[in-house]
Every structure is written in structure tokens, then in C-alpha cells.
Design a protein around this motif. Structure first.
Motif, PDB file in Angstrom:
ATOM      1  N   ASN A  24      25.017   5.483 -70.606  1.00  0.00           N
ATOM      2  CA  ASN A  24      24.959   6.165 -69.309  1.00  0.00           C
ATOM      3  C   ASN A  24      25.107   5.177 -68.154  1.00  0.00           C
ATOM      4  OD1 ASN A  24      24.711   8.761 -70.318  1.00  0.00           O
ATOM      5  ND2 ASN A  24      22.472   8.653 -70.439  1.00  0.00           N
ATOM      6  N   HIS A  25      24.461   4.064 -68.327  1.00  0.00           N
ATOM      7  CA  HIS A  25      24.571   3.038 -67.292  1.00  0.00           C
ATOM      8  C   HIS A  25      26.030   2.607 -67.123  1.00  0.00           C
ATOM      9  CE1 HIS A  25      23.856  -0.682 -65.013  1.00  0.00           C
ATOM     10  NE2 HIS A  25      24.700  -1.244 -65.853  1.00  0.00           N
ATOM     11  N   VAL A  26      26.688   2.387 -68.230  1.00  0.00           N
ATOM     12  CA  VAL A  26      28.084   1.936 -68.154  1.00  0.00           C
ATOM     13  C   VAL A  26      28.968   3.022 -67.551  1.00  0.00           C
ATOM     14  CG1 VAL A  26      30.083   1.242 -69.518  1.00  0.00           C
ATOM     15  CG2 VAL A  26      27.837   0.316 -70.062  1.00  0.00           C
ATOM     16  N   LYS A  27      28.666   4.272 -67.874  1.00  0.00           N
ATOM     17  CA  LYS A  27      29.451   5.363 -67.286  1.00  0.00           C
ATOM     18  C   LYS A  27      29.328   5.362 -65.763  1.00  0.00           C
ATOM     19  CE  LYS A  27      29.337   8.659 -71.143  1.00  0.00           C
ATOM     20  NZ  LYS A  27      28.699   9.902 -71.644  1.00  0.00           N
ATOM     21  N   LYS A  28      28.104   5.092 -65.325  1.00  0.00           N
ATOM     22  CA  LYS A  28      27.861   5.126 -63.877  1.00  0.00           C
ATOM     23  C   LYS A  28      28.377   3.865 -63.181  1.00  0.00           C
ATOM     24  CE  LYS A  28      23.633   7.944 -63.982  1.00  0.00           C
ATOM     25  NZ  LYS A  28      22.156   7.895 -63.801  1.00  0.00           N
ATOM     26  N   CYS A  29      28.043   2.750 -63.746  1.00  0.00           N
ATOM     27  CA  CYS A  29      28.259   1.477 -63.034  1.00  0.00           C
ATOM     28  C   CYS A  29      29.387   0.641 -63.615  1.00  0.00           C
ATOM     29  CB  CYS A  29      26.983   0.646 -63.048  1.00  0.00           C
ATOM     30  SG  CYS A  29      25.525   1.550 -62.496  1.00  0.00           S
ATOM     31  N   GLY A  30      29.870   1.050 -64.787  1.00  0.00           N
ATOM     32  CA  GLY A  30      30.836   0.206 -65.444  1.00  0.00           C
ATOM     33  C   GLY A  30      30.130  -0.891 -66.235  1.00  0.00           C
ATOM     34  N   PRO A  31      30.886  -1.625 -67.028  1.00  0.00           N
ATOM     35  CA  PRO A  31      30.293  -2.673 -67.857  1.00  0.00           C
ATOM     36  C   PRO A  31      29.945  -3.914 -67.052  1.00  0.00           C
ATOM     37  CG  PRO A  31      32.650  -2.599 -68.200  1.00  0.00           C
ATOM     38  CD  PRO A  31      32.328  -1.484 -67.252  1.00  0.00           C
ATOM     39  N   ARG A  32      28.960  -3.771 -66.200  1.00  0.00           N
ATOM     40  CA  ARG A  32      28.513  -4.894 -65.367  1.00  0.00           C
ATOM     41  C   ARG A  32      27.080  -4.621 -64.933  1.00  0.00           C
ATOM     42  NH1 ARG A  32      31.750  -1.712 -62.079  1.00  0.00           N
ATOM     43  NH2 ARG A  32      33.626  -2.747 -62.760  1.00  0.00           N
ATOM     44  N   ASP A  33      26.574  -5.469 -64.112  1.00  0.00           N
ATOM     45  CA  ASP A  33      25.200  -5.301 -63.617  1.00  0.00           C
ATOM     46  C   ASP A  33      24.210  -5.099 -64.755  1.00  0.00           C
ATOM     47  OD1 ASP A  33      26.103  -5.537 -61.036  1.00  0.00           O
ATOM     48  OD2 ASP A  33      26.360  -3.377 -60.771  1.00  0.00           O
ATOM     49  N   TRP A  34      24.362  -5.900 -65.754  1.00  0.00           N
ATOM     50  CA  TRP A  34      23.513  -5.738 -66.934  1.00  0.00           C
ATOM     51  C   TRP A  34      22.050  -5.946 -66.590  1.00  0.00           C
ATOM     52  CZ3 TRP A  34      26.396  -3.305 -70.101  1.00  0.00           C
ATOM     53  CH2 TRP A  34      27.739  -3.625 -70.270  1.00  0.00           C
ATOM     54  N   SER A  35      21.808  -6.887 -65.730  1.00  0.00           N
ATOM     55  CA  SER A  35      20.415  -7.195 -65.417  1.00  0.00           C
ATOM     56  C   SER A  35      19.729  -6.039 -64.692  1.00  0.00           C
ATOM     57  CB  SER A  35      20.349  -8.460 -64.564  1.00  0.00           C
ATOM     58  OG  SER A  35      20.822  -9.557 -65.285  1.00  0.00           O
ATOM     59  N   SER A  36      20.520  -5.262 -63.986  1.00  0.00           N
ATOM     60  CA  SER A  36      19.911  -4.163 -63.239  1.00  0.00           C
ATOM     61  C   SER A  36      19.345  -3.091 -64.168  1.00  0.00           C
ATOM     62  CB  SER A  36      20.943  -3.546 -62.295  1.00  0.00           C
ATOM     63  OG  SER A  36      21.912  -2.822 -63.019  1.00  0.00           O
ATOM     64  N   ILE A  37      19.818  -3.065 -65.387  1.00  0.00           N
ATOM     65  CA  ILE A  37      19.320  -2.070 -66.341  1.00  0.00           C
ATOM     66  C   ILE A  37      17.818  -2.246 -66.548  1.00  0.00           C
ATOM     67  CG2 ILE A  37      19.447  -1.293 -68.730  1.00  0.00           C
ATOM     68  CD1 ILE A  37      22.407  -2.125 -68.714  1.00  0.00           C
ATOM     69  N   ARG A  38      17.416  -3.485 -66.634  1.00  0.00           N
ATOM     70  CA  ARG A  38      15.988  -3.750 -66.817  1.00  0.00           C
ATOM     71  C   ARG A  38      15.245  -3.639 -65.486  1.00  0.00           C
ATOM     72  NH1 ARG A  38      13.392  -8.943 -67.390  1.00  0.00           N
ATOM     73  NH2 ARG A  38      11.216  -8.618 -67.983  1.00  0.00           N
ATOM     74  N   SER A  39      15.874  -4.174 -64.447  1.00  0.00           N
ATOM     75  CA  SER A  39      15.179  -4.156 -63.160  1.00  0.00           C
ATOM     76  C   SER A  39      14.953  -2.731 -62.665  1.00  0.00           C
ATOM     77  CB  SER A  39      15.966  -4.959 -62.127  1.00  0.00           C
ATOM     78  OG  SER A  39      17.235  -4.386 -61.910  1.00  0.00           O
ATOM     79  N   LYS A  40      15.818  -1.831 -63.077  1.00  0.00           N
ATOM     80  CA  LYS A  40      15.642  -0.428 -62.700  1.00  0.00           C
ATOM     81  C   LYS A  40      14.681   0.298 -63.635  1.00  0.00           C
ATOM     82  CE  LYS A  40      20.303   0.177 -60.769  1.00  0.00           C
ATOM     83  NZ  LYS A  40      21.655   0.755 -61.021  1.00  0.00           N
ATOM     84  N   GLY A  41      14.263  -0.414 -64.666  1.00  0.00           N
ATOM     85  CA  GLY A  41      13.339   0.200 -65.601  1.00  0.00           C
ATOM     86  C   GLY A  41      13.992   1.143 -66.596  1.00  0.00           C
ATOM     87  N   LEU A  42      15.289   1.053 -66.715  1.00  0.00           N
ATOM     88  CA  LEU A  42      15.987   1.933 -67.647  1.00  0.00           C
ATOM     89  C   LEU A  42      15.707   1.530 -69.095  1.00  0.00           C
ATOM     90  CD1 LEU A  42      19.437   2.197 -65.806  1.00  0.00           C
ATOM     91  CD2 LEU A  42      17.581   3.868 -65.828  1.00  0.00           C
ATOM     92  N   LEU A  43      15.720   0.247 -69.323  1.00  0.00           N
ATOM     93  CA  LEU A  43      15.476  -0.271 -70.668  1.00  0.00           C
ATOM     94  C   LEU A  43      14.634  -1.530 -70.576  1.00  0.00           C
ATOM     95  CD1 LEU A  43      19.019  -0.038 -72.337  1.00  0.00           C
ATOM     96  CD2 LEU A  43      17.025   1.373 -72.888  1.00  0.00           C
ATOM     97  N   GLN A  44      13.899  -1.789 -71.644  1.00  0.00           N
ATOM     98  CA  GLN A  44      13.130  -3.032 -71.697  1.00  0.00           C
ATOM     99  C   GLN A  44      13.941  -4.113 -72.410  1.00  0.00           C
ATOM    100  OE1 GLN A  44       9.531  -1.349 -73.530  1.00  0.00           O
ATOM    101  NE2 GLN A  44       8.413  -2.012 -71.709  1.00  0.00           N
ATOM    102  N   ARG A  45      15.187  -4.152 -72.064  1.00  0.00           N
ATOM    103  CA  ARG A  45      16.074  -5.148 -72.655  1.00  0.00           C
ATOM    104  C   ARG A  45      16.583  -6.066 -71.559  1.00  0.00           C
ATOM    105  NH1 ARG A  45      16.697  -5.054 -78.439  1.00  0.00           N
ATOM    106  NH2 ARG A  45      16.297  -2.937 -79.117  1.00  0.00           N
TER     107      ARG A  45
END
Length: 314
Positions: A24-45
Motif C-alpha cells: 500500500n505504501h508503494v502504491k501511494k508513494c512509489g518505491p521510495r521513502d522507505w524510512s517513512s514507513i516506520r516513522s509513520k508507524g505503518l510498520l515496525q520495520r
DNA sequence: AATATTACCAACCGCGTTTCA
DNA sequence: TTGAAACGCGGTTGGTAATAT
């Protein structure tokens, strides 16, 4: 194994729900901003982990769970000879394959070859020293094969320099047996430098009997200051390495076992299965890797010592 | 059937490079 | 220009399935 959590960071195998979040993240943002996935609390990765998951498993059009075809295998082998361990680069030539795929494939293949080599080596207790006339080696002869980088990116300098050391070529009494393809590489270089002088002349004496370096051409090393391969040599190496069952005649001649001509020409480049002399076995089957070693002096492998980067034996 | 070995693969780690404030 | 963060790559590890003994 359950993923473990350290300081809010989850590791280990991915769950389907996590994959979904990542997709879902990639659909929204594309294959980038990987760090934001955790900072947004989406995943604990970690972002790093997310990117890796995407690249290796979730990316579209991946050939997951599909073994390498013969064609892909050939491509990997050729490109590895050309580029070295530039897995990401090699993977760009293989649609649907990741650098990790290529790396794992190559690693498995190397282990397989090493195991075949090891399995074909007589155990010390089965030493054939007495099967042969002539003096017996008291010392371990070693040949330290130079490490080559076939990269075209100027990565070979440090390794190349090491090959000019006396212990590397020739003068050393210590010979470390190395996987067959590495045995061949110096020869190709030497041939490239001086094709005539390096031609192996069959001798009546079996070079194995005399306490001299096992590989005759290494006795008179050509100073190799520039280890950049010509394209032709790279091509040859690329073919040498993968189809090492073609090495039989070459190695045999190296060892004075018949003294065939150097196979820098067909039949050397014959398809896999040929044993290089253009023949197949009596019933027409392709020669198997095991048959390769039947042609070699029985104690050739007595002193084999796998290189440090060789896979450990289980 | 049980155990050992091998092959395969997913994931992590360290480090170098790139990007950006 | 510089330093931190992000990214990318290659090496390595560890788990599991497959195969052999």
C-alpha cells in the motif's frame, strides 16, 4: 521463526499483513521513502528492511520460486566472469531476477563445484603416492593462484599487485591447489602475454614426478603488471569457469598427461558435455563432471586446500 | 523411520555512495 | 562545504525443504 522486536524494530520473516502494508505504501508513494514507513508507524520495520522486502519479494514481475533456466544460468556465468560479483548489475540482464537471486544462485553453484572437486579428491589415507614411480613429495607443494578481478571498473589493482609477489607465481615451492578454473586463469594471462613461449610442450618426464611446481607454466611467470583482460580473454574465462568439465584436456596437458595442445580453440569451446577432445564417452553420453577427474593424475588432489573463501565443508 | 547432509532462499549486517538540508 | 540521513550493494547467516544414508 517469529519476527523479533528490538527497540520497536521488528526483524525476521515478513507476515502477509506487513507485505500488504508495504504494498500500500508503494502504491501511494512509489518505491521510495522507505524510512517513512516506520516513522509513520505503518510498520515496525526499518526502511532498509522494507526496501529489501520490496526489491526481493514484492516487486512486480519477479520470478519467485522459479529455478534458473539454462539460459539464465549461462548469462550469469558469462556476466560474472565479465563483471565479477556485481550481482545487481548482473541482475539487470535477467528480467524478474534480483541481485539476491543471482547471488544465491552463484553461491550454490560454487558450493556445488567445490563439493564435486572435494569428492573427487582421494583422502589422505588413500594416497596414491606409491602408485607412481619417482620421488615422493615430502613437502606440500602449493600454488597460490592469483585472485583476479575481471571487472572493467578498475577494481583489480590491489589484487593484481599481489600476483607479482614471488610467492604467487612460480618461485614458490609451496603450491596450494585451487579450484580448477583458477588454475586456468594464469595460463590465459600468460598466453595472452606470450602465446608462443607459454605453449606447453609435451615432455617425456612426467612433471608430477619431479618436485617442481605442479603447473609447468607457472615456473616461468610472465611479469603481469596489467591484469586487465582483453575482451577475448574475458570471454574465454567466462567460458572456462562455467563449463569446467571442459577443462579436462587442458588440465591434463598442464600436468603432462598426454600433452595435448592447448585448447584455446575448438574443441575447447564445444558445448557442455564434450570433454574437450571432441569426444563423448563410449555410449555417446555427455561426459559427467565426475569423469573429468578420471583423466587427472590420481594424486593431483592430495594437497588440495580450499581457499579461504571456499565454502566450508559440512 | 530416523538421522545426516545438501540445496535453496530470505533476511540481516556492514559499509560505501548519494542525496539533501 | 559539510555532515547526517537515506539508499544501495555485497557478504554472510540461519532456517527449512529436499535428498541421501
Amino acid at each position: 521463526m517469529e519476527g523479533r522486536i528490538e527497540e520497536g524494530i521488528r526483524k525476521g520473516p515478513w507476515k502477509a499483513e506487513e507485505d500488504e502494508v508495504l504494498l500500500n505504501h508503494v502504491k501511494k508513494c512509489g518505491p521510495r521513502d522507505w524510512s517513512s514507513i516506520r516513522s509513520k508507524g505503518l510498520l515496525q520495520r526499518t526502511g532498509k528492511s522494507c526496501r529489501l522486502r520490496w526489491v526481493n519479494k514484492l516487486r512486480p514481475n519477479l520470478k519467485n520460486g522459479c529455478k534458473f533456466s539454462l539460459e539464465e544460468e549461462r548469462v550469469v556465468i558469462d556476466l560474472q566472469a565479465q563483471f565479477g560479483n556485481k550481482w545487481a548489475r548482473i541482475a539487470t540482464y535477467l528480467p524478474g531476477r534480483t541481485d539476491n537471486d543471482v547471488k544465491n544462485f552463484w553461491s550454490s553453484r560454487q558450493k556445488r563445484l567445490a563439493r564435486i572437486l572435494q569428492a573427487s579428491a582421494p583422502t589422505p589415507s588413500k594416497s596414491h603416492k606409491n602408485k607412481r614411480e619417482g620421488p615422493v613429495y615430502d613437502e606440500v607443494l602449493t600454488l597460490e593462484a592469483p585472485k583476479f578481478s575481471c571487472s572493467s571498473e578498475g577494481e583489480s589493482s590491489s589484487q593484481a599487485q599481489s600476483c607479482s609477489s614471488p610467492t604467487c607465481f612460480g618461485n614458490s615451492e609451496i603450491i596450494k591447489m585451487v579450484p580448477l578454473p583458477d588454475l586456468v586463469k594464469p595460463k590465459l594471462l600468460a598466453l595472452e602475454a606470450n602465446p608462443v613461449q607459454q605453449e606447453l610442450a609435451p615432455t617425456e618426464k612426467n612433471p608430477w614426478i619431479e618436485p617442481q611446481p605442479l603447473i609447468p607454466f607457472l615456473q616461468n611467470p610472465q611479469p603481469q603488471t596489467d591484469l586487465e583482460f582483453s575482451l577475448e580473454t574475458q570471454e574465454l574465462l567466462a567460458r572456462f569457469d562455467p563449463y569446467f568439465d571442459m577443462l579436462t584436456p587442458l588440465v591434463a596437458s598442464e600436468l603432462g598427461n598426454g600433452g595435448e595442445q592447448l585448447l584455446m580453440e575448438p574443441p575447447f569451446l564445444e558445448p557442455v558435455g564434450s570433454c574437450g577432445n571432441g569426444e563423448r564417452d563410449k555410449i555417446g553420453n555427455p561426459m559427467t563432471p565426475d569423469c573429468v577427474f578420471d583423466d587427472l593424475p590420481v594424486d593431483m588432489f592430495d594437497q588440495i586446500e580450499l581457499l579461504p573463501n571456499s565454502p566450508e565443508q559440512h
